[in-house]
Design a protein around this motif. Sequence first.
Motif, PDB file in Angstrom:
ATOM      1  N   GLU A 221       0.835  -1.141   0.122  1.00 41.93           N
ATOM      2  CA  GLU A 221      -0.166  -0.213   0.080  1.00 41.93           C
ATOM      3  C   GLU A 221       0.775   1.287  -0.023  1.00 41.93           C
ATOM      4  N   VAL A 222       1.834   1.239   0.791  1.00 45.08           N
ATOM      5  CA  VAL A 222       2.729   2.528   1.061  1.00 45.08           C
ATOM      6  C   VAL A 222       3.612   2.743  -0.403  1.00 45.08           C
ATOM      7  N   TYR A 223       4.048   1.449  -0.899  1.00 46.79           N
ATOM      8  CA  TYR A 223       4.681   1.587  -1.952  1.00 46.79           C
ATOM      9  C   TYR A 223       4.118   2.261  -3.314  1.00 46.79           C
ATOM     10  N   LYS A 224       2.622   1.861  -3.336  1.00 47.18           N
ATOM     11  CA  LYS A 224       1.974   2.393  -4.595  1.00 47.18           C
ATOM     12  C   LYS A 224       1.493   3.716  -4.260  1.00 47.18           C
ATOM     13  N   HIS A 225       1.266   4.501  -2.736  1.00 48.17           N
ATOM     14  CA  HIS A 225       1.110   5.900  -2.744  1.00 48.17           C
ATOM     15  C   HIS A 225       2.501   6.517  -2.931  1.00 48.17           C
ATOM     16  N   ALA A 226       3.409   5.861  -2.507  1.00 53.82           N
ATOM     17  CA  ALA A 226       4.851   6.529  -2.710  1.00 53.82           C
ATOM     18  C   ALA A 226       4.855   7.081  -4.197  1.00 53.82           C
ATOM     19  N   VAL A 227       5.032   5.868  -5.128  1.00 51.59           N
ATOM     20  CA  VAL A 227       5.363   6.178  -6.459  1.00 51.59           C
ATOM     21  C   VAL A 227       4.187   7.353  -7.093  1.00 51.59           C
ATOM     22  N   VAL A 228       3.000   7.362  -6.673  1.00 51.28           N
ATOM     23  CA  VAL A 228       1.938   8.220  -7.341  1.00 51.28           C
ATOM     24  C   VAL A 228       2.160   9.638  -6.655  1.00 51.28           C
ATOM     25  N   LYS A 229       2.132   9.805  -5.598  1.00 49.76           N
ATOM     26  CA  LYS A 229       2.261  10.858  -4.710  1.00 49.76           C
ATOM     27  C   LYS A 229       3.544  11.644  -4.840  1.00 49.76           C
ATOM     28  N   LEU A 230       4.634  10.948  -5.004  1.00 52.18           N
ATOM     29  CA  LEU A 230       6.147  11.571  -5.176  1.00 52.18           C
ATOM     30  C   LEU A 230       5.977  12.268  -6.508  1.00 52.18           C
ATOM     31  N   THR A 231       5.631  11.287  -7.386  1.00 55.18           N
ATOM     32  CA  THR A 231       5.825  11.927  -8.811  1.00 55.18           C
ATOM     33  C   THR A 231       5.064  13.273  -8.972  1.00 55.18           C
ATOM     34  N   GLU A 232       3.668  13.001  -8.458  1.00 54.37           N
ATOM     35  CA  GLU A 232       2.845  14.193  -8.764  1.00 54.37           C
ATOM     36  C   GLU A 232       3.356  15.487  -7.910  1.00 54.37           C
ATOM     37  N   SER A 233       3.806  15.328  -6.799  1.00 53.94           N
ATOM     38  CA  SER A 233       4.541  16.437  -6.157  1.00 53.94           C
ATOM     39  C   SER A 233       5.604  17.033  -6.717  1.00 53.94           C
ATOM     40  N   ALA A 234       6.324  16.150  -7.271  1.00 56.79           N
ATOM     41  CA  ALA A 234       7.617  16.748  -8.235  1.00 56.79           C
ATOM     42  C   ALA A 234       7.074  17.523  -9.661  1.00 56.79           C
ATOM     43  N   VAL A 235       6.039  16.847 -10.024  1.00 58.46           N
ATOM     44  CA  VAL A 235       5.671  17.508 -11.279  1.00 58.46           C
ATOM     45  C   VAL A 235       5.095  19.091 -10.779  1.00 58.46           C
ATOM     46  N   LYS A 236       4.529  19.130  -9.854  1.00 56.84           N
ATOM     47  CA  LYS A 236       3.726  20.245  -9.324  1.00 56.84           C
ATOM     48  C   LYS A 236       4.627  21.369  -8.880  1.00 56.84           C
ATOM     49  N   MET A 237       5.861  20.739  -8.406  1.00 55.52           N
ATOM     50  CA  MET A 237       7.026  21.774  -7.854  1.00 55.52           C
ATOM     51  C   MET A 237       7.576  22.350  -9.445  1.00 55.52           C
ATOM     52  N   LEU A 238       7.854  21.496 -10.053  1.00 54.75           N
ATOM     53  CA  LEU A 238       8.617  21.999 -11.345  1.00 54.75           C
ATOM     54  C   LEU A 238       7.611  22.967 -12.142  1.00 54.75           C
ATOM     55  N   ALA A 239       6.405  22.734 -12.085  1.00 55.65           N
ATOM     56  CA  ALA A 239       5.574  23.513 -12.865  1.00 55.65           C
ATOM     57  C   ALA A 239       5.432  25.023 -12.056  1.00 55.65           C
ATOM     58  N   GLU A 240       5.231  25.024 -10.653  1.00 57.72           N
ATOM     59  CA  GLU A 240       5.226  26.186  -9.865  1.00 57.72           C
ATOM     60  C   GLU A 240       6.512  26.953 -10.250  1.00 57.72           C
ATOM     61  N   HIS A 241       7.568  26.399 -10.441  1.00 57.70           N
ATOM     62  CA  HIS A 241       8.942  27.147 -10.472  1.00 57.70           C
ATOM     63  C   HIS A 241       9.230  27.224 -12.137  1.00 57.70           C
ATOM     64  N   ASN A 242       8.467  26.951 -12.723  1.00 52.53           N
ATOM     65  CA  ASN A 242       8.579  27.067 -14.299  1.00 52.53           C
ATOM     66  C   ASN A 242       9.875  26.503 -14.936  1.00 52.53           C
ATOM     67  N   ILE A 243      10.048  25.394 -14.313  1.00 50.81           N
ATOM     68  CA  ILE A 243      11.465  24.726 -14.928  1.00 50.81           C
ATOM     69  C   ILE A 243      11.160  23.246 -15.160  1.00 50.81           C
ATOM     70  N   THR A 244      11.854  22.788 -15.987  1.00 53.39           N
ATOM     71  CA  THR A 244      11.759  21.586 -16.734  1.00 53.39           C
ATOM     72  C   THR A 244      12.718  20.649 -15.813  1.00 53.39           C
ATOM     73  N   ILE A 245      12.460  19.236 -16.235  1.00 50.18           N
ATOM     74  CA  ILE A 245      13.127  18.113 -15.540  1.00 50.18           C
ATOM     75  C   ILE A 245      14.738  18.293 -15.829  1.00 50.18           C
ATOM     76  N   ASP A 246      14.821  18.739 -17.137  1.00 47.16           N
ATOM     77  CA  ASP A 246      16.390  18.992 -17.473  1.00 47.16           C
ATOM     78  C   ASP A 246      17.251  19.808 -16.629  1.00 47.16           C
ATOM     79  N   ASP A 247      16.405  20.770 -16.109  1.00 50.48           N
ATOM     80  CA  ASP A 247      17.263  21.861 -15.409  1.00 50.48           C
ATOM     81  C   ASP A 247      17.533  21.464 -14.077  1.00 50.48           C
ATOM     82  N   ILE A 248      17.012  20.142 -13.742  1.00 47.08           N
ATOM     83  CA  ILE A 248      17.548  19.591 -12.481  1.00 47.08           C
ATOM     84  C   ILE A 248      18.924  18.999 -12.534  1.00 47.08           C
ATOM     85  N   ASP A 249      19.605  19.352 -11.468  1.00 43.37           N
ATOM     86  CA  ASP A 249      20.933  18.550 -11.637  1.00 43.37           C
ATOM     87  C   ASP A 249      21.092  17.110 -10.702  1.00 43.37           C
TER      88      ASP A 249
END
Length: 327
Positions: A221-249
């Motif tokens: 259960e934790v595993y499934k939540h982790a993958v979905v929620k962490l991906t969503e959170s990262a996508v939101k963070m990148l969008a809020e700061h107007n950066i793409t995944i390529d900008d991440i070092d």
Amino acid sequence: MIHPAQWRSVITGVGGYLPQCILTNYDLAKIVDTSHEWIVERTGIHQRHFAEENELTSHLCAKAAQCALKNAGKDINEIDLIIVATASPDLTFPSTAALTQKLLKNSTALAFDVAGVCAGFLLALQVADNFLRLRQAKAALVIGGETFSRLLDMEDRRTNVLFGDGAGAIVLEGMDPEKAGDRGVLGVHLQTEGQFSDILYTDGGPSLTGKAGKIRMSGQEVYKHAVVKLTESAVKMLAEHNITIDDIDWFIPHQANVRIIESVAQRLKLPLEKVIVTVDKHANTSAASIPLALWAATQDGRVKPGDLILHEGIGGGLIWGSALVRY
Ligand code: UT7
């Protein structure tokens, strides 16, 4: 006059500490019905550090803090805020932060704990960042420290192979934006969904049983939540700061399971060369895992000043989120 919101908090030192005693998967296979192969295949973990009986969370925190202070070139008396993220405090009270402050021989800082379990370091970072940006503190020690070995049911192979002990710390300093340049904590976002509190918890506590209890987890259960929620959170963070995944070092996530880390990286289309992994050597050290991974990557020269880092973590609550930091 600079608006307080423009003030920045910048990481100026990183430190860590791992207890001497190392337990391999082979050691655990002597205690419960498990194998090195199962643990590596399902989690990526090869070994973990366990604190000695007389070694407490505050001791680990103080050692990590001293290391971070040294790397920052900062004296303990210049610190006016100490936040410890832990789910394995020395005592119910006073806070592990207060006990750590005592060990560090500081008597002027405000010291307190935050409880975000495996997302605890990000919570401590967010709280410290707010103090510093509002100029309610000048320099903070933000520490994640755990002795999760004390919370393990050593007869339960579903949990006892997953966790380890350790502490990681950063010195976070409030800075005038001109001095900070583009460095600093750019954003932290966390969320809690208490209705999932029964999939990762301890079966005791001061109010319920008078004892700390042992870790219980519905792993899948934790595993499934982790993958979905962490991906969503990262996508939101990148969008809020107007950066793409390529900008991440660098991607420096909470270290629970290499399969979760790689799965999130894949969904974000982040090359694995940019992912810092320490779960193989440290196992899951809960609130300590992110600063310990940051410490490892700064020590070996991978992470350099100016690098853009994406952090994320999820823990019992459920509580999860991400942070964007220009180191
Ligand atoms: O830090 C925050 C939170 N924690 C996490 O993020 C953990 C998230 N969850 C996970 O990482 C994984 O779910 C685990 C690593 C905990 C478990 O992996 P899994 O692939 O989900 O395994 P499972 O729980 O489905 O168990 C598969 C089998 C079961 O046997 P049966 O029922 O298929 O016969 C378990 O009894 O593996 C068995 N098993 C073990 N076998 C050997 C469970 N633990 C062990 C073990 N050694 N240590």
